[in-house]
Design a protein around this motif. Structure first.
Motif, PDB file in Angstrom:
ATOM      1  N   ILE A  30      88.841  38.278  87.805  1.00  0.00           N
ATOM      2  CA  ILE A  30      89.298  37.409  86.716  1.00  0.00           C
ATOM      3  C   ILE A  30      89.562  38.243  85.458  1.00  0.00           C
ATOM      4  N   ASN A  78      92.053  26.926  78.623  1.00  0.00           N
ATOM      5  CA  ASN A  78      91.174  26.645  79.767  1.00  0.00           C
ATOM      6  C   ASN A  78      91.439  27.622  80.900  1.00  0.00           C
ATOM      7  N   GLY A  79      90.353  28.103  81.487  1.00  0.00           N
ATOM      8  CA  GLY A  79      90.461  28.880  82.720  1.00  0.00           C
ATOM      9  C   GLY A  79      90.922  30.318  82.561  1.00  0.00           C
ATOM     10  N   VAL A  80      90.953  30.863  81.325  1.00  0.00           N
ATOM     11  CA  VAL A  80      91.452  32.242  81.150  1.00  0.00           C
ATOM     12  C   VAL A  80      90.365  33.287  81.392  1.00  0.00           C
ATOM     13  N   GLY A  81      89.085  32.832  81.455  1.00  0.00           N
ATOM     14  CA  GLY A  81      88.016  33.782  81.769  1.00  0.00           C
ATOM     15  C   GLY A  81      86.958  33.955  80.693  1.00  0.00           C
ATOM     16  N   LYS A  82      86.909  33.049  79.710  1.00  0.00           N
ATOM     17  CA  LYS A  82      85.947  33.200  78.605  1.00  0.00           C
ATOM     18  C   LYS A  82      84.500  33.114  79.117  1.00  0.00           C
ATOM     19  N   THR A  83      84.228  32.068  79.922  1.00  0.00           N
ATOM     20  CA  THR A  83      82.861  31.915  80.444  1.00  0.00           C
ATOM     21  C   THR A  83      82.516  33.069  81.377  1.00  0.00           C
ATOM     22  N   THR A  84      83.503  33.507  82.149  1.00  0.00           N
ATOM     23  CA  THR A  84      83.280  34.638  83.060  1.00  0.00           C
ATOM     24  C   THR A  84      82.836  35.865  82.263  1.00  0.00           C
ATOM     25  N   GLU A 103      81.238  27.511  73.831  1.00  0.00           N
ATOM     26  CA  GLU A 103      81.778  26.226  73.352  1.00  0.00           C
ATOM     27  C   GLU A 103      80.719  25.269  72.801  1.00  0.00           C
ATOM     28  N   HIS A 153      87.516  26.763  71.938  1.00  0.00           N
ATOM     29  CA  HIS A 153      88.907  26.329  72.074  1.00  0.00           C
ATOM     30  C   HIS A 153      89.492  26.075  70.703  1.00  0.00           C
TER      31      HIS A 153
HETATM   32  N1  LIG Z   1      81.942  30.386  90.556  1.00  0.00           N
HETATM   33  C1  LIG Z   1      83.256  30.634  90.612  1.00  0.00           C
HETATM   34  N2  LIG Z   1      83.835  31.056  91.766  1.00  0.00           N
HETATM   35  C2  LIG Z   1      85.161  31.331  91.841  1.00  0.00           C
HETATM   36  N3  LIG Z   1      86.009  31.201  90.785  1.00  0.00           N
HETATM   37  C3  LIG Z   1      85.499  30.776  89.615  1.00  0.00           C
HETATM   38  C4  LIG Z   1      84.098  30.471  89.473  1.00  0.00           C
HETATM   39  N4  LIG Z   1      83.880  30.074  88.188  1.00  0.00           N
HETATM   40  C5  LIG Z   1      85.083  30.134  87.565  1.00  0.00           C
HETATM   41  N5  LIG Z   1      86.046  30.556  88.419  1.00  0.00           N
HETATM   42  C6  LIG Z   1      87.470  30.748  88.103  1.00  0.00           C
HETATM   43  O1  LIG Z   1      87.577  31.810  87.173  1.00  0.00           O
HETATM   44  C7  LIG Z   1      88.638  31.544  86.258  1.00  0.00           C
HETATM   45  C8  LIG Z   1      88.117  31.668  84.835  1.00  0.00           C
HETATM   46  O2  LIG Z   1      87.155  30.624  84.624  1.00  0.00           O
HETATM   47  P1  LIG Z   1      86.277  30.552  83.297  1.00  0.00           P
HETATM   48  O3  LIG Z   1      85.302  29.425  83.478  1.00  0.00           O
HETATM   49  O4  LIG Z   1      85.744  31.885  82.981  1.00  0.00           O
HETATM   50  O5  LIG Z   1      87.381  30.151  82.217  1.00  0.00           O
HETATM   51  P2  LIG Z   1      87.208  29.644  80.718  1.00  0.00           P
HETATM   52  O6  LIG Z   1      88.190  30.396  79.911  1.00  0.00           O
HETATM   53  O7  LIG Z   1      85.788  29.718  80.313  1.00  0.00           O
HETATM   54  O8  LIG Z   1      87.665  28.116  80.835  1.00  0.00           O
HETATM   55  P3  LIG Z   1      87.168  26.822  80.012  1.00  0.00           P
HETATM   56  O9  LIG Z   1      87.697  26.977  78.632  1.00  0.00           O
HETATM   57  O10 LIG Z   1      87.818  25.694  80.751  1.00  0.00           O
HETATM   58  O11 LIG Z   1      85.681  26.782  80.073  1.00  0.00           O
HETATM   59  C9  LIG Z   1      89.190  30.168  86.601  1.00  0.00           C
HETATM   60  O12 LIG Z   1      90.336  30.339  87.395  1.00  0.00           O
HETATM   61  C10 LIG Z   1      88.064  29.543  87.407  1.00  0.00           C
HETATM   62  O13 LIG Z   1      88.565  28.621  88.356  1.00  0.00           O
END
Ligand SMILES: Nc1ncnc2c1ncn2[C@@H]1O[C@H](COP(=O)(O)OP(=O)(O)OP(=O)(O)O)[C@@H](O)[C@H]1O
Length: 233
Positions: A16, A36-42, A160, A193
């Motif tokens: 990611i 959403n979903g760009v990888g911040k939580t990751t 968040e 966000h």
């Molecule tokens: N446990 C997991 N296994 C596989 N893929 C995951 C897992 N958790 C998140 N992802 C994927 O990793 C990518 C980044 O997710 P992440 O949660 O880091 O995004 P985000 O920027 O924090 O989004 P948001 O603002 O919606 O919280 C997304 O495509 C998500 O589907």
């Protein structure tokens, strides 16, 4: 304080984050923005040791984090408030806060809650014996932040914290973050966000898009049109 270089991380075979660079200076608030979903939580999970890193480095003060577990990172001074708060619903505010002190070495743990916690979040003192699950969303978020800062961390990672919170509590949380970063020299990574929340309290910002940092700078020099290009859905 915290320096991330060329970081690569993800889930199983799916990468990611690619070549992520981020610097969190001592006593500063850094906003991490992105759709959403760009990888911040990751990214936050990788910093906290909840996800393995495939490449790159995370330096915390003089140490390089490699396979240190989240508990070890917490003991070294990192605190994390996940998205969705994760307070203990069946425990009272008092019990939740006392559990937050477990991150401290035994010799520094106290059986009473430091008064400054209640100066920052007065509602927690007013409702001290109420169960976490019986609090409003805004009160739970105050409890989650208080539980994280009660151990005096050097770095606070907030995922968040303003999500779904009413404006007056958003304002209170922003004011507390600004106060604790300066009074305690605490470095805060604020995942958001909401651009307005970052402009209101952060010193610097980064924008993550599709797992890569696409922009960073000083919050005083923000060009909102440039930012919206990366944040518009
Ligand atoms: N446990 C997991 N296994 C596989 N893929 C995951 C897992 N958790 C998140 N992802 C994927 O990793 C990518 C980044 O997710 P992440 O949660 O880091 O995004 P985000 O920027 O924090 O989004 P948001 O603002 O919606 O919280 C997304 O495509 C998500 O589907």
């Amino acid at each position: 304080m915290l320096l991330v270089s060329n970081l690569q991380a993800g889930y199983d075979e799916t990468m990611i984050l690619q070549n992520v660079h981020l610097e969190l200076p001592k006593g500063k608030i850094v906003g991490l923005l992105g759709r959403n979903g760009v990888g911040k939580t990751t990214l936050v999970k990788a910093l906290m040791g909840l996800l393995p890193v495939s490449n790159g480095t995370i330096r915390f003060e003089e140490n390089e984090w490699k396979k240190e577990r989240p508990e070890a990172r917490a003991r070294a001074g990192m605190a994390y408030v996940p998205q969705g708060r994760e307070i203990f619903s069946d425990l009272s505010i008092r019990e939740n806060l006392l559990l937050g002190m477990e991150a401290l070495p035994k010799s520094l743990r106290s059986t009473s809650i430091p008064q400054e916690i209640f100066q920052w979040f007065p509602v927690l003192e007013e409702m001290i014996d109420r169960k976490g699950g019986d609090l409003s969303g805004g009160q739970q978020q105050q409890l989650a932040i208080a539980r994280a800062i009660i151990s005096n961390p050097k770095v606070l990672l907030l995922d968040e914290p303003m999500e779904g919170i009413q404006p007056s509590i958003v304002q209170l949380i922003q004011d507390v973050l600004v106060k604790i970063s300066s009074e305690k020299d605490m470095s805060i990574l604020l995942v958001e966000h909401n651009l307005d929340a970052v402009i209101a309290c952060a010193d610097q910002f980064y924008i993550l898009d599709k797992g890569q940092m696409v922009m960073n700078g000083n919050c005083n020099d923000i060009n909102e049109d440039d930012l919206q290009r990366h944040l518009a859905v």
